[in-house]
Design a protein around this motif. Structure first.
Motif, mmCIF file in Angstrom:
data_model
loop_
_atom_site.group_PDB
_atom_site.id
_atom_site.type_symbol
_atom_site.label_atom_id
_atom_site.label_comp_id
_atom_site.label_asym_id
_atom_site.label_seq_id
_atom_site.Cartn_x
_atom_site.Cartn_y
_atom_site.Cartn_z
ATOM 1 N N ASP A 1 -3.588 -6.503 11.722
ATOM 2 C CA ASP A 1 -4.687 -5.555 11.450
ATOM 3 C C ASP A 1 -4.528 -4.970 10.043
ATOM 4 N N ASP B 1 -0.335 -5.721 15.232
ATOM 5 C CA ASP B 1 -0.565 -4.496 14.452
ATOM 6 C C ASP B 1 -0.467 -4.812 12.951
ATOM 7 N N ASP C 1 -5.351 -7.630 7.491
ATOM 8 C CA ASP C 1 -6.804 -7.853 7.440
ATOM 9 C C ASP C 1 -7.479 -6.770 6.584
ATOM 10 N N LYS C 2 -7.138 -5.522 6.902
ATOM 11 C CA LYS C 2 -7.790 -4.397 6.244
ATOM 12 C C LYS C 2 -7.489 -4.377 4.729
#
Ligand code: PEP
Ligand code: MN
Length: 252
Positions: free
Chosen positions: A58, A55, A61-62
């Motif tokens: 993610d 999580d 990354d974003k």
């Protein structure tokens, strides 16, 4: 001689999207290009925060993409390596895994084609010669794009969390062609000592510098004492840039 000194800055661990957004915005405003952030945290105690895992990746990354930052994060096993390799631009192997030879081989194999940088930290009780020997596992598996990282060693001295062996920088440079990073947060364990030692790392010829930063260090989920707040970090980057310039280099 490298003309650019990479600054690997970011939180010990990704905690929330807004935490990482504030950090990335600061890094980007300072004209720097890399985010370091942990999502798989190898903690001494199983009761301590273990990182957000996939999580967190993610989120990493974003937000890193939003600010166009390159990323480095620590791998601890095959699963985390597979996931981090899909997202990050460089792979970190922590001090506790310097002697995890199967992990070193796996990382070397996994990055054989991409030749992604692999930052290998010195074991906290490892000799420099041992660091130089074990990094051959990564090289033999197919990737020579290795960064050796001095992050402090265990000595009798306990005024600091570990003892920063600044002599490792010129010594490693005399022994190999790999780039050398100095991690100022994990070595000192004390954010007050980071500014002076950051300058000594540049003077010693470090090719990159790792610093943990957090918008609210006191309330960080881990390693709060060794993280600079964003104002302290901005001030330090300006001083470091001046010194880098003196050596004909620049921070990136
Ligand atoms: C880290 O960089 O987040 C870390 C855990 O460092 P070390 O492996 O040097 O303790
Ligand atoms: Mn940390």
């Amino acid at each position: 001689m490298n003309k650019d000194i990479i600054v690997y800055a970011g939180p010990c661990a990704v905690e929330t999207s807004s935490q990482l957004d504030e950090i990335c915005s600061c890094i980007s405003d300072l004209g720097l290009s890399w985010l370091r952030a942990g999502v798989y945290k190898p903690r001494l105690s199983p009761h301590s925060f273990q990182g957000m895992g996939s999580d967190g990746l993610d989120v990493l990354d974003k937000i890193s993409k939003k600010y166009n930052l390159k990323t480095i994060s620590e791998v601890v096993d095959k699963e985390s390596l597979d996931k981090i390799d899909q997202v990050c631009d460089a792979i970190q192997i922590g001090t506790r895994n310097m002697n995890n030879y199967s992990l070193l081989k796996l990382v070397g194999q996994q990055t054989k084609n991409s030749k992604k940088p692999v930052l290998l930290k010195r074991g906290m009780s490892a000799k420099i010669s041992e660091l130089l020997t074990v990094c051959e596992y990564i090289k033999e598996a197919g990737n020579t794009n290795i960064i050796l990282c001095e992050r402090g060693i265990r000595t009798f001295e306990d005024s600091t969390r570990f003892t920063l062996d600044i002599s490792a920088v010129p010594f490693l440079h005399s022994q190999c062609d790999y780039n050398v990073c100095v991690d100022l947060s994990h070595s000192t364990g004390n954010s007050n000592l980071i500014p002076d030692l950051a300058l000594s790392a540049i003077a010693a010829g470090a090719d990159s510098i790792m610093i943990e930063i957090h918008p609210d260090p006191i309330n960080a989920k881990c390693d709060g004492l060794q993280q600079l707040d964003l104002g302290q970090f901005s001030n330090l980057i300006s001083t470091m840039s001046d010194l880098a310039q003196y050596f004909g280099k620049r921070l990136i």
